[in-house]
Motif scaffolding. Structure first.
Motif, PDB file in Angstrom:
ATOM      1  N   ASP A  80      21.559 100.102  16.505  1.00  0.00           N
ATOM      2  CA  ASP A  80      20.931 100.687  17.698  1.00  0.00           C
ATOM      3  C   ASP A  80      19.954 101.785  17.306  1.00  0.00           C
ATOM      4  N   ALA A  81      20.332 102.603  16.311  1.00  0.00           N
ATOM      5  CA  ALA A  81      19.449 103.677  15.852  1.00  0.00           C
ATOM      6  C   ALA A  81      18.193 103.107  15.186  1.00  0.00           C
ATOM      7  N   LEU A  82      18.351 102.041  14.405  1.00  0.00           N
ATOM      8  CA  LEU A  82      17.195 101.430  13.750  1.00  0.00           C
ATOM      9  C   LEU A  82      16.253 100.793  14.774  1.00  0.00           C
ATOM     10  N   LEU A  83      16.811 100.174  15.802  1.00  0.00           N
ATOM     11  CA  LEU A  83      15.969  99.595  16.854  1.00  0.00           C
ATOM     12  C   LEU A  83      15.208 100.680  17.608  1.00  0.00           C
ATOM     13  N   ALA A  84      15.863 101.816  17.821  1.00  0.00           N
ATOM     14  CA  ALA A  84      15.179 102.930  18.488  1.00  0.00           C
ATOM     15  C   ALA A  84      14.020 103.436  17.618  1.00  0.00           C
ATOM     16  N   GLU A  85      14.242 103.477  16.304  1.00  0.00           N
ATOM     17  CA  GLU A  85      13.172 103.915  15.401  1.00  0.00           C
ATOM     18  C   GLU A  85      12.011 102.912  15.394  1.00  0.00           C
ATOM     19  N   ILE A  86      12.346 101.634  15.382  1.00  0.00           N
ATOM     20  CA  ILE A  86      11.293 100.607  15.427  1.00  0.00           C
ATOM     21  C   ILE A  86      10.491 100.721  16.725  1.00  0.00           C
ATOM     22  N   ASP A  87      11.179 100.958  17.833  1.00  0.00           N
ATOM     23  CA  ASP A  87      10.503 101.090  19.121  1.00  0.00           C
ATOM     24  C   ASP A  87       9.581 102.308  19.120  1.00  0.00           C
ATOM     25  N   ALA A  88      10.052 103.408  18.510  1.00  0.00           N
ATOM     26  CA  ALA A  88       9.224 104.616  18.445  1.00  0.00           C
ATOM     27  C   ALA A  88       7.983 104.386  17.577  1.00  0.00           C
ATOM     28  N   ASP A 103       7.682  94.696  21.025  1.00  0.00           N
ATOM     29  CA  ASP A 103       8.427  95.225  22.164  1.00  0.00           C
ATOM     30  C   ASP A 103       9.421  94.185  22.686  1.00  0.00           C
ATOM     31  N   ALA A 104       8.982  92.922  22.772  1.00  0.00           N
ATOM     32  CA  ALA A 104       9.863  91.849  23.235  1.00  0.00           C
ATOM     33  C   ALA A 104      11.021  91.634  22.255  1.00  0.00           C
ATOM     34  N   HIS A 105      10.739  91.739  20.963  1.00  0.00           N
ATOM     35  CA  HIS A 105      11.787  91.552  19.953  1.00  0.00           C
ATOM     36  C   HIS A 105      12.839  92.665  20.039  1.00  0.00           C
ATOM     37  N   VAL A 106      12.392  93.892  20.298  1.00  0.00           N
ATOM     38  CA  VAL A 106      13.349  95.007  20.440  1.00  0.00           C
ATOM     39  C   VAL A 106      14.282  94.740  21.612  1.00  0.00           C
ATOM     40  N   HIS A 107      13.721  94.282  22.734  1.00  0.00           N
ATOM     41  CA  HIS A 107      14.554  93.965  23.900  1.00  0.00           C
ATOM     42  C   HIS A 107      15.517  92.811  23.590  1.00  0.00           C
ATOM     43  N   ALA A 108      15.034  91.815  22.874  1.00  0.00           N
ATOM     44  CA  ALA A 108      15.890  90.682  22.523  1.00  0.00           C
ATOM     45  C   ALA A 108      17.023  91.113  21.588  1.00  0.00           C
ATOM     46  N   ALA A 109      16.722  92.006  20.654  1.00  0.00           N
ATOM     47  CA  ALA A 109      17.749  92.489  19.726  1.00  0.00           C
ATOM     48  C   ALA A 109      18.821  93.286  20.453  1.00  0.00           C
ATOM     49  N   GLN A 144      15.435  97.790   6.478  1.00  0.00           N
ATOM     50  CA  GLN A 144      16.763  98.399   6.649  1.00  0.00           C
ATOM     51  C   GLN A 144      17.566  97.628   7.694  1.00  0.00           C
ATOM     52  N   LEU A 145      16.882  97.241   8.772  1.00  0.00           N
ATOM     53  CA  LEU A 145      17.545  96.457   9.817  1.00  0.00           C
ATOM     54  C   LEU A 145      18.042  95.128   9.246  1.00  0.00           C
ATOM     55  N   ARG A 146      17.207  94.472   8.448  1.00  0.00           N
ATOM     56  CA  ARG A 146      17.589  93.191   7.849  1.00  0.00           C
ATOM     57  C   ARG A 146      18.836  93.330   6.978  1.00  0.00           C
ATOM     58  N   GLU A 147      18.882  94.394   6.174  1.00  0.00           N
ATOM     59  CA  GLU A 147      20.034  94.604   5.292  1.00  0.00           C
ATOM     60  C   GLU A 147      21.321  94.773   6.097  1.00  0.00           C
ATOM     61  N   GLN A 148      21.239  95.485   7.204  1.00  0.00           N
ATOM     62  CA  GLN A 148      22.442  95.704   8.020  1.00  0.00           C
ATOM     63  C   GLN A 148      22.846  94.434   8.778  1.00  0.00           C
ATOM     64  N   VAL A 149      21.838  93.675   9.203  1.00  0.00           N
ATOM     65  CA  VAL A 149      22.134  92.451   9.957  1.00  0.00           C
ATOM     66  C   VAL A 149      22.891  91.445   9.097  1.00  0.00           C
TER      67      VAL A 149
END
Length: 297
Positions: free
Chosen positions: A164-172, A232-238, A288-293
């Motif tokens: 969730d934190a990484l997605l927030a950073e990507i969105d920012a 933006d669409a990918h962040v919502h989908a994630a 970083q997101l990929r590694e955690q996923v």
């Protein structure tokens, strides 16, 4: 209510005693593309494996899982003479005593003390006892499976916070890129004019259609709105996948590839140092997101 997110990493242990038999299960799981179950069972317990595999497959969908069973009898083994060895040493002792004048006959305790004459033995368990022990071990495996699921869900809850934190950073970073890209058309327009002037000065002069094509290509290169919209669409989908929780690992992994594709295109279209720097930070965060996923079931 959405199912909790599960990691593929976990450990659990379960043990007990039944009918003089002490048993212990230890189960570990790590990342895997599918579900790979490996059992380490003591001799005599191999027949349990098919049922254990079926039980594990009902609760686990992905991960490399190793299940180790150890058993130990609690009752002390009894000593009994080996008939063949006893007969052999007795015959030798009697023969030797007969050849020595005045020698006393061999004593029983001396013969029994010779190596190999006494051996530990255990009484064979009845069929009913064997079935009782097997059932206890199966129930123990069910308990350790529940413990592993709980451990993987606990790790999944921690993982959900990181994602969730990484997605927030990507969105920012996407928002920052949108601001930095706002001036890009003007910068590219200036470059277009320079290019057009260069094309017009060529001898022989290029056809007007060719010039129009060049200008259109430069204009398209400067427009990153499509990439930003898709990010933006990918962040919502994630975030929707995180809310869903159960068995999302493969889909999330595919979605991260789409994140990466848009970030790469954004960097390739960048016409400014600031936008390029943001694009590179975006790519690093997506990695970083990929590694955690990779840890998600």
């Amino acid at each position: 209510m959405a199912a909790p997110l599960s990691s593929m990493t976990g450990f659990a242990r379960s043990d007990g005693t039944i009918e003089g038999l002490a048993w212990a299960w230890e189960v570990r799981s790590v990342n895997g593309r599918g579900l790979d179950l490996r059992f380490r069972l003591p001799p005599g317990f191999d027949a349990l494996e098919p049922a254990l595999r079926t039980a594990a497959a009902k609760l686990l969908k992905r991960g490399n899982v190793t299940a180790n069973l150890t058993v130990k009898r609690e009752d002390q083994p009894k000593l009994a003479p080996d008939p063949a060895a006893l007969e052999q040493v007795l015959a030798l002792a009697l023969e030797l005593a007969a050849r020595i004048p005045g020698a006393e006959p061999p004593r029983a305790e001396a013969l029994l003390g010779l190596p190999g004459v006494l051996r530990p033995t255990t009484a064979a368990d009845s069929e009913a006892v064997v079935q009782t022990q097997a059932e206890a071990i199966r129930q123990g495996f069910a308990a350790v499976l529940d413990g592993l699921v709980t451990a993987r869900q606990g790790e999944g809850a921690r993982l959900a916070g990181i994602l969730d934190a990484l997605l927030a950073e990507i969105d920012a970073l996407r928002g920052r890129a949108a601001v930095e890209a706002a001036d890009q058309p003007a910068q590219q327009r200036a470059r277009m004019l320079e290019t057009v002037q260069a094309l017009l000065s060529e001898v022989p002069a290029l056809p007007e259609e060719r010039i129009v094509q060049e200008v259109a290509m430069l204009a398209a290169k400067s427009d990153v709105r499509e990439e930003l919209d898709r990010l933006d669409a990918h962040v919502h989908a994630a975030r929707a996948l995180l809310a869903e929780g159960e068995n999302i690992g493969r889909r999330f992994d595919f979605l991260v590839q789409e994140f990466n594709r848009e970030a790469n295109t954004l960097c390739s279209k960048s016409a400014s140092v600031a936008l390029t720097a943001t694009g590179l930070k975006l790519k690093a965060t997506i990695e970083q997101l990929r590694e955690q996923v990779q840890n998600i079931e």
